[in-house]
Design a protein around this motif. Structure first.
Motif, PDB file in Angstrom:
ATOM      1  N   MET A   1      66.490  -4.591  29.277  1.00 42.18           N
ATOM      2  CA  MET A   1      66.252  -3.488  28.356  1.00 42.18           C
ATOM      3  C   MET A   1      66.782  -2.200  28.972  1.00 42.18           C
ATOM      4  O   MET A   1      66.785  -2.043  30.187  1.00 42.18           O
ATOM      5  N   THR A   2      67.241  -1.319  28.129  1.00 38.35           N
ATOM      6  CA  THR A   2      67.853  -0.073  28.583  1.00 38.35           C
ATOM      7  C   THR A   2      67.207   1.104  27.860  1.00 38.35           C
ATOM      8  O   THR A   2      66.409   0.934  26.930  1.00 38.35           O
ATOM      9  N   GLU A   3      67.578   2.288  28.299  1.00 40.38           N
ATOM     10  CA  GLU A   3      67.052   3.494  27.669  1.00 40.38           C
ATOM     11  C   GLU A   3      67.390   3.499  26.185  1.00 40.38           C
ATOM     12  O   GLU A   3      68.499   3.166  25.775  1.00 40.38           O
ATOM     13  N   GLY A   4      66.404   3.860  25.359  1.00 39.79           N
ATOM     14  CA  GLY A   4      66.598   3.897  23.914  1.00 39.79           C
ATOM     15  C   GLY A   4      66.226   2.611  23.206  1.00 39.79           C
ATOM     16  O   GLY A   4      66.240   2.560  21.973  1.00 39.79           O
ATOM     17  N   THR A   5      65.886   1.566  23.958  1.00 46.26           N
ATOM     18  CA  THR A   5      65.508   0.284  23.358  1.00 46.26           C
ATOM     19  C   THR A   5      64.179   0.395  22.613  1.00 46.26           C
ATOM     20  O   THR A   5      63.292   1.148  23.001  1.00 46.26           O
ATOM     21  N   THR A   6      64.056  -0.367  21.545  1.00 46.91           N
ATOM     22  CA  THR A   6      62.756  -0.591  20.911  1.00 46.91           C
ATOM     23  C   THR A   6      62.253  -1.930  21.419  1.00 46.91           C
ATOM     24  O   THR A   6      62.943  -2.943  21.321  1.00 46.91           O
ATOM     25  N   LEU A   7      61.035  -1.935  21.989  1.00 48.51           N
ATOM     26  CA  LEU A   7      60.554  -3.102  22.717  1.00 48.51           C
ATOM     27  C   LEU A   7      59.179  -3.531  22.213  1.00 48.51           C
ATOM     28  O   LEU A   7      58.232  -2.751  22.211  1.00 48.51           O
ATOM     29  N   LEU A   8      59.085  -4.782  21.780  1.00 53.54           N
ATOM     30  CA  LEU A   8      57.811  -5.403  21.418  1.00 53.54           C
ATOM     31  C   LEU A   8      57.313  -6.185  22.624  1.00 53.54           C
ATOM     32  O   LEU A   8      58.041  -7.016  23.168  1.00 53.54           O
ATOM     33  N   VAL A   9      56.071  -5.919  23.061  1.00 54.29           N
ATOM     34  CA  VAL A   9      55.568  -6.519  24.300  1.00 54.29           C
ATOM     35  C   VAL A   9      54.315  -7.340  24.042  1.00 54.29           C
ATOM     36  O   VAL A   9      53.354  -6.871  23.430  1.00 54.29           O
ATOM     37  N   HIS A  10      54.326  -8.581  24.538  1.00 58.22           N
ATOM     38  CA  HIS A  10      53.137  -9.426  24.635  1.00 58.22           C
ATOM     39  C   HIS A  10      52.815  -9.552  26.117  1.00 58.22           C
ATOM     40  O   HIS A  10      53.702  -9.889  26.915  1.00 58.22           O
ATOM     41  N   ALA A  11      51.565  -9.313  26.508  1.00 56.71           N
ATOM     42  CA  ALA A  11      51.223  -9.384  27.925  1.00 56.71           C
ATOM     43  C   ALA A  11      49.817  -9.920  28.119  1.00 56.71           C
ATOM     44  O   ALA A  11      48.894  -9.568  27.382  1.00 56.71           O
ATOM     45  N   ALA A  12      49.664 -10.767  29.125  1.00 54.61           N
ATOM     46  CA  ALA A  12      48.352 -11.221  29.596  1.00 54.61           C
ATOM     47  C   ALA A  12      48.289 -10.828  31.067  1.00 54.61           C
ATOM     48  O   ALA A  12      48.929 -11.467  31.910  1.00 54.61           O
ATOM     49  N   LEU A  13      47.563  -9.783  31.375  1.00 56.56           N
ATOM     50  CA  LEU A  13      47.653  -9.173  32.701  1.00 56.56           C
ATOM     51  C   LEU A  13      46.659  -9.736  33.711  1.00 56.56           C
ATOM     52  O   LEU A  13      46.733  -9.407  34.890  1.00 56.56           O
ATOM     53  N   GLY A  14      45.753 -10.583  33.276  1.00 58.21           N
ATOM     54  CA  GLY A  14      44.786 -11.160  34.194  1.00 58.21           C
ATOM     55  C   GLY A  14      45.456 -11.905  35.338  1.00 58.21           C
ATOM     56  O   GLY A  14      46.307 -12.769  35.118  1.00 58.21           O
ATOM     57  N   GLY A  15      45.101 -11.561  36.583  1.00 60.22           N
ATOM     58  CA  GLY A  15      45.652 -12.231  37.751  1.00 60.22           C
ATOM     59  C   GLY A  15      47.049 -11.810  38.144  1.00 60.22           C
ATOM     60  O   GLY A  15      47.617 -12.361  39.101  1.00 60.22           O
ATOM     61  N   THR A  16      47.629 -10.841  37.446  1.00 57.93           N
ATOM     62  CA  THR A  16      49.001 -10.433  37.744  1.00 57.93           C
ATOM     63  C   THR A  16      49.094  -9.268  38.722  1.00 57.93           C
ATOM     64  O   THR A  16      50.168  -8.988  39.248  1.00 57.93           O
ATOM     65  N   GLY A  17      47.985  -8.562  38.916  1.00 59.27           N
ATOM     66  CA  GLY A  17      48.034  -7.367  39.738  1.00 59.27           C
ATOM     67  C   GLY A  17      48.576  -6.154  39.015  1.00 59.27           C
ATOM     68  O   GLY A  17      48.744  -5.084  39.613  1.00 59.27           O
ATOM     69  N   LEU A  18      48.846  -6.283  37.727  1.00 60.81           N
ATOM     70  CA  LEU A  18      49.388  -5.176  36.945  1.00 60.81           C
ATOM     71  C   LEU A  18      48.264  -4.433  36.222  1.00 60.81           C
ATOM     72  O   LEU A  18      47.399  -5.042  35.606  1.00 60.81           O
ATOM     73  N   ASP A  19      48.292  -3.112  36.299  1.00 63.70           N
ATOM     74  CA  ASP A  19      47.362  -2.274  35.555  1.00 63.70           C
ATOM     75  C   ASP A  19      47.966  -1.931  34.204  1.00 63.70           C
ATOM     76  O   ASP A  19      49.149  -1.572  34.121  1.00 63.70           O
ATOM     77  N   ALA A  20      47.167  -2.031  33.153  1.00 66.97           N
ATOM     78  CA  ALA A  20      47.702  -1.876  31.791  1.00 66.97           C
ATOM     79  C   ALA A  20      48.351  -0.516  31.576  1.00 66.97           C
ATOM     80  O   ALA A  20      49.485  -0.430  31.076  1.00 66.97           O
ATOM     81  N   CYS A  21      47.665   0.549  31.914  1.00 70.66           N
ATOM     82  CA  CYS A  21      48.204   1.875  31.608  1.00 70.66           C
ATOM     83  C   CYS A  21      49.338   2.258  32.550  1.00 70.66           C
ATOM     84  O   CYS A  21      50.259   2.991  32.159  1.00 70.66           O
ATOM     85  N   THR A  22      49.311   1.743  33.777  1.00 67.77           N
ATOM     86  CA  THR A  22      50.448   1.949  34.675  1.00 67.77           C
ATOM     87  C   THR A  22      51.681   1.234  34.125  1.00 67.77           C
ATOM     88  O   THR A  22      52.801   1.766  34.155  1.00 67.77           O
ATOM     89  N   LEU A  23      51.474   0.026  33.622  1.00 64.30           N
ATOM     90  CA  LEU A  23      52.582  -0.718  33.016  1.00 64.30           C
ATOM     91  C   LEU A  23      53.101   0.005  31.782  1.00 64.30           C
ATOM     92  O   LEU A  23      54.321   0.116  31.573  1.00 64.30           O
ATOM     93  N   ARG A  24      52.203   0.494  30.938  1.00 67.09           N
ATOM     94  CA  ARG A  24      52.622   1.278  29.759  1.00 67.09           C
ATOM     95  C   ARG A  24      53.527   2.428  30.170  1.00 67.09           C
ATOM     96  O   ARG A  24      54.609   2.625  29.596  1.00 67.09           O
ATOM     97  N   ASP A  25      53.093   3.179  31.167  1.00 72.19           N
ATOM     98  CA  ASP A  25      53.860   4.349  31.600  1.00 72.19           C
ATOM     99  C   ASP A  25      55.221   3.945  32.162  1.00 72.19           C
ATOM    100  O   ASP A  25      56.228   4.616  31.919  1.00 72.19           O
ATOM    101  N   ALA A  26      55.249   2.844  32.920  1.00 74.44           N
ATOM    102  CA  ALA A  26      56.515   2.383  33.485  1.00 74.44           C
ATOM    103  C   ALA A  26      57.484   1.949  32.389  1.00 74.44           C
ATOM    104  O   ALA A  26      58.689   2.254  32.446  1.00 74.44           O
ATOM    105  N   LEU A  27      56.966   1.242  31.389  1.00 70.06           N
ATOM    106  CA  LEU A  27      57.829   0.810  30.285  1.00 70.06           C
ATOM    107  C   LEU A  27      58.355   2.002  29.499  1.00 70.06           C
ATOM    108  O   LEU A  27      59.544   2.061  29.143  1.00 70.06           O
ATOM    109  N   LEU A  28      57.493   2.971  29.236  1.00 70.36           N
ATOM    110  CA  LEU A  28      57.930   4.162  28.505  1.00 70.36           C
ATOM    111  C   LEU A  28      58.981   4.938  29.284  1.00 70.36           C
ATOM    112  O   LEU A  28      59.920   5.492  28.702  1.00 70.36           O
ATOM    113  N   GLU A  29      58.849   4.954  30.610  1.00 69.59           N
ATOM    114  CA  GLU A  29      59.846   5.649  31.422  1.00 69.59           C
ATOM    115  C   GLU A  29      61.202   4.960  31.324  1.00 69.59           C
ATOM    116  O   GLU A  29      62.241   5.611  31.186  1.00 69.59           O
TER     117      GLU A  29
END
Length: 240
Positions: free
Chosen positions: A1-29
């Motif tokens: 994915m590149t800048e300007g993309t429209t992205l639909l995301v499915h995620a199950a974050l349990g056990g991944t070490g990923l924080d939901a809002c941190t991931l949101r911010d990273a994707l938006l960036e």
């Protein structure tokens, strides 16, 4: 994915070490000012015709079932949570500036440049068809990102069901909030069936997707239009 993309995301974050809002911010960036982040904000719990409801009420006496129905919260796009969609979906739904579609069972929430355009105006008799946000995503060149989930929850495959002939319809019933009043609402749409989505995904050509890792989680991304075209061909040839 590149800048300007429209992205639909499915995620199950349990056990991944990923924080939901941190991931949101990273994707938006990554998506940048012209990009849009979209998540499913589905609410099958408010429907008497969903598998989620049938599981919740299995074995109840008539009296207990009546009390359960009376206590079911009415869907309100501004406030109703989507617990079954995971922490990222809830984080996006609750984000300042987020826009959510009004479908009482299969709403979408979005943040970014095209959020309003993609999710506003979601007719009840089109869960995931051409007039839904999913149909608009497919038509806009959007991509779908799957994090720590398999093709069994690939929403894009449902759009293919609307494009093949002779899909049976059915009645849906759910409880909604209308002008502050709680009421039951019925509508007809096609009968959605995800029972073969893992098989469809197993046959999805790997050259049409990119696979990698996000934290400890497996991830894959692909164009929605490619997923829909593949699912449509597979269903036409192999579904009974």
């Amino acid at each position: 994915m590149t800048e300007g993309t429209t992205l639909l995301v499915h995620a199950a974050l349990g056990g991944t070490g990923l924080d939901a809002c941190t991931l949101r911010d990273a994707l938006l960036e990554v998506l940048g000012a012209d990009g849009t982040l979209v998540v499913p904000a589905f609410t099958p719990e408010n429907s008497t015709t969903s598998d989620a409801h049938l599981r919740q009420t299995a074995g109840l006496t008539p009296g207990a079932r009546a009390r359960f129905l009376d206590a079911m919260p009415a869907f309100d796009p501004a406030t109703t949570p989507c617990p079954g969609m995971g922490r990222l979906a809830e984080c996006v739904r609750l984000s300042p500036g987020a826009v959510r579609s009004g479908h009482p069972q299969t709403s979408f929430a979005a943040l970014g440049a095209r959020a309003e355009e993609l999710v506003k105006g979601h007719p009840a008799d089109c869960h995931l068809g051409e007039e839904s946000p999913l149909g608009r995503l497919a038509g806009s060149g959007a991509e779908e990102l799957m994090i720590n989930v398999g093709f069994g929850v690939c929403t894009s495959f449902h759009l293919a069901e609307y494009r093949i002939p002779d899909i049976p319809g059915r009645l849906y019933r759910c409880v909604v909030s209308t002008a502050g009043r709680r009421e039951w609402f019925e509508y007809r749409d096609i009968e959605l069936d995800d029972s073969d989505f893992e098989l469809i995904g197993a046959d999805f050509p790997r050259e049409r997707m990119r696979e990698g890792k996000l934290g400890n989680a497996a991830a894959m991304v692909f164009p929605i239009k490619d997923a829909v075209a593949h699912a449509m061909k597979w269903m036409t040839e192999k579904r009974r």
